[in-house]
Design an enzyme around this catalytic site. Structure first.
Site, PDB file in Angstrom:
ATOM      1  N   ASP A  61       0.815  -1.215   0.000  1.00 27.20           N
ATOM      2  CA  ASP A  61       0.000   0.000   0.000  1.00 27.20           C
ATOM      3  C   ASP A  61       0.849   1.266   0.000  1.00 27.20           C
ATOM      4  O   ASP A  61       2.070   1.220   0.179  1.00 27.20           O
ATOM      5  CB  ASP A  61      -0.968  -0.017   1.203  1.00 27.20           C
ATOM      6  CG  ASP A  61      -0.298  -0.482   2.501  1.00 27.20           C
ATOM      7  OD1 ASP A  61       0.942  -0.439   2.575  1.00 27.20           O
ATOM      8  OD2 ASP A  61      -1.012  -0.880   3.430  1.00 27.20           O
ATOM      9  N   ASP A 128      -8.015  -2.454  13.783  1.00 26.70           N
ATOM     10  CA  ASP A 128      -9.401  -2.706  13.372  1.00 26.70           C
ATOM     11  C   ASP A 128      -9.523  -3.934  12.470  1.00 26.70           C
ATOM     12  O   ASP A 128     -10.555  -4.161  11.857  1.00 26.70           O
ATOM     13  CB  ASP A 128      -9.979  -1.468  12.659  1.00 26.70           C
ATOM     14  CG  ASP A 128      -9.197  -1.084  11.402  1.00 26.70           C
ATOM     15  OD1 ASP A 128      -8.231  -1.804  11.048  1.00 26.70           O
ATOM     16  OD2 ASP A 128      -9.558  -0.088  10.757  1.00 26.70           O
ATOM     17  N   HIS A 130      -7.588  -4.550   9.768  1.00 24.53           N
ATOM     18  CA  HIS A 130      -7.246  -4.362   8.353  1.00 24.53           C
ATOM     19  C   HIS A 130      -5.941  -5.056   7.981  1.00 24.53           C
ATOM     20  O   HIS A 130      -5.054  -5.242   8.818  1.00 24.53           O
ATOM     21  CB  HIS A 130      -7.236  -2.880   7.942  1.00 24.53           C
ATOM     22  CG  HIS A 130      -6.087  -2.047   8.430  1.00 24.53           C
ATOM     23  ND1 HIS A 130      -6.256  -0.876   9.121  1.00 24.53           N
ATOM     24  CD2 HIS A 130      -4.749  -2.179   8.292  1.00 24.53           C
ATOM     25  CE1 HIS A 130      -5.081  -0.335   9.387  1.00 24.53           C
ATOM     26  NE2 HIS A 130      -4.144  -1.114   8.900  1.00 24.53           N
ATOM     27  N   GLU A 135      -9.696  -1.546   4.890  1.00 26.96           N
ATOM     28  CA  GLU A 135     -10.413  -1.236   6.125  1.00 26.96           C
ATOM     29  C   GLU A 135     -11.674  -2.085   6.257  1.00 26.96           C
ATOM     30  O   GLU A 135     -12.125  -2.674   5.262  1.00 26.96           O
ATOM     31  CB  GLU A 135     -10.792   0.250   6.106  1.00 26.96           C
ATOM     32  CG  GLU A 135      -9.598   1.200   6.154  1.00 26.96           C
ATOM     33  CD  GLU A 135      -8.961   1.313   7.526  1.00 26.96           C
ATOM     34  OE1 GLU A 135      -8.883   0.295   8.246  1.00 26.96           O
ATOM     35  OE2 GLU A 135      -8.522   2.413   7.896  1.00 26.96           O
TER      36      GLU A 135
HETATM   37  C1  GLP Z   1      -0.486   0.281   8.411  1.00 30.19           C
HETATM   38  C2  GLP Z   1      -0.208  -0.545   7.179  1.00 30.19           C
HETATM   39  C3  GLP Z   1      -0.594  -1.981   7.423  1.00 30.19           C
HETATM   40  C4  GLP Z   1       0.030  -2.463   8.713  1.00 30.19           C
HETATM   41  C5  GLP Z   1      -0.452  -1.649   9.862  1.00 30.19           C
HETATM   42  C6  GLP Z   1       0.106  -2.116  11.201  1.00 30.19           C
HETATM   43  O1  GLP Z   1      -1.830   0.567   8.559  1.00 30.19           O
HETATM   44  N1  GLP Z   1      -0.888  -0.096   6.045  1.00 30.19           N
HETATM   45  O2  GLP Z   1      -0.164  -2.762   6.328  1.00 30.19           O
HETATM   46  O3  GLP Z   1      -0.346  -3.784   8.908  1.00 30.19           O
HETATM   47  O4  GLP Z   1      -0.023  -0.337   9.596  1.00 30.19           O
HETATM   48  O5  GLP Z   1       1.116  -1.264  11.640  1.00 30.19           O
HETATM   49  P1  GLP Z   1       2.017  -1.456  12.910  1.00 30.19           P
HETATM   50  O6  GLP Z   1       2.908  -2.593  12.602  1.00 30.19           O
HETATM   51  O7  GLP Z   1       2.750  -0.161  13.024  1.00 30.19           O
HETATM   52  O8  GLP Z   1       1.101  -1.721  14.037  1.00 30.19           O
END
Ligand code: GLP
Length: 251
Positions: A61, A128, A130, A135
């Protein structure tokens, strides 16, 4: 579906690394799907020691409106945490400044196909539920496209932005269906903030309300979580028993 419950975040990262290492050793020209976020940073630190010079990568992403030079873009994240230290043969990132977004997303999907599909897809987990930036409410069949972030994800990700900058509202992300096409999905999560999402993904009903729950339908998915993230799993002791008693030939 394999659920690996380990004691500490460092164990989660080490096990994730072992899976990536085996994949790249078995197939040096592997196609890897890459994720971002704080969870992945120590994993990329270990992956820098791997020879990725024949690997092709696709990132999940990107934020719309951020150029690849913007320090909070996922392009900059990847350069900082992996690509600079261990260059890959070819990396594909979604372009947050793409003029024609639908055409750009289609081209990204085609590039995955041309590369022969993703061998191993790394995934983090949003609080959440995702995956990528899919989302709650995302179609479980979706392909790469534009999404709007929920206020809670924007709040959670604000830790990666300077205080005077807002987290973009629009993002580009591989779809849930795109992720499901990967041969092996490896999801890493640790810490108590992920416990509810882990329980929803592993033991909840399959629902667009928790996009990660669709991984229950994947032929080969490994959830790697620490004891805090596993706290709300009803079968956590059983998952530990299964992992500890796994016959070696099943590796
Ligand atoms: C962002 C990314 C996700 C990732 C999430 C978790 O939202 N787009 O791909 O899984 O962060 O992040 P963290 O590892 O900082 O909790």
């Amino acid at each position: 579906m394999e659920v690996v419950v380990l004691d500490k975040p460092a164990d989660v990262v080490a096990h994730g690394f072992t899976l990536v290492q085996k994949q790249v050793e078995r197939k040096p020209d592997s196609v890897l799907g890459l994720a971002t976020g704080a969870t992945m940073e120590p994993l990329y630190k270990l992956m820098r020691e791997l020879d990725l010079s024949r690997a092709t990568t696709f990132n999940l992403d990107e934020y719309v409106g951020l150029s690849s030079d913007h320090p909070c873009s996922y392009a900059a994240y990847m350069r900082k945490h992996l690509f600079r230290q261990s260059p890959v043969k070819e990396h594909h990132l979604l372009n947050g400044l793409a003029k024609d977004i639908p055409a750009h997303c289609r081209a990204f999907e085609e590039a995955i196909e041309v590369a022969g599909g993703i061998d191993l897809q790394l995934l983090g987990l949003g609080t959440d539920g995702h995956i990528g930036f899919n989302e709650p409410g995302s179609s479980l069949n979706s392909r790469t496209r534009l999404k709007i972030l929920t206020p809670s994800t924007r709040r959670a990700n604000s830790k990666h932005f300077p205080p005077d900058e807002t987290v973009p509202q629009y993002v580009l992300t591989m779809g849930v269906g795109t992720i499901m096409d990967a041969a092996h999905c490896v999801l890493l999560a640790h810490g108590s903030s992920k416990a509810r999402a882990v329980a929803g993904a592993v033991e909840g009903g399959v629902s667009a309300f928790c996009p990660a729950s669709v991984l229950q339908m994947h032929n080969r998915c490994t959830f790697i979580v620490d004891s805090e993230a596993a706290a709300e799993l009803k079968l956590r002791d059983y998952y530990r028993t299964v992992f500890e008693n796994k016959p070696s030939w099943m590796e």
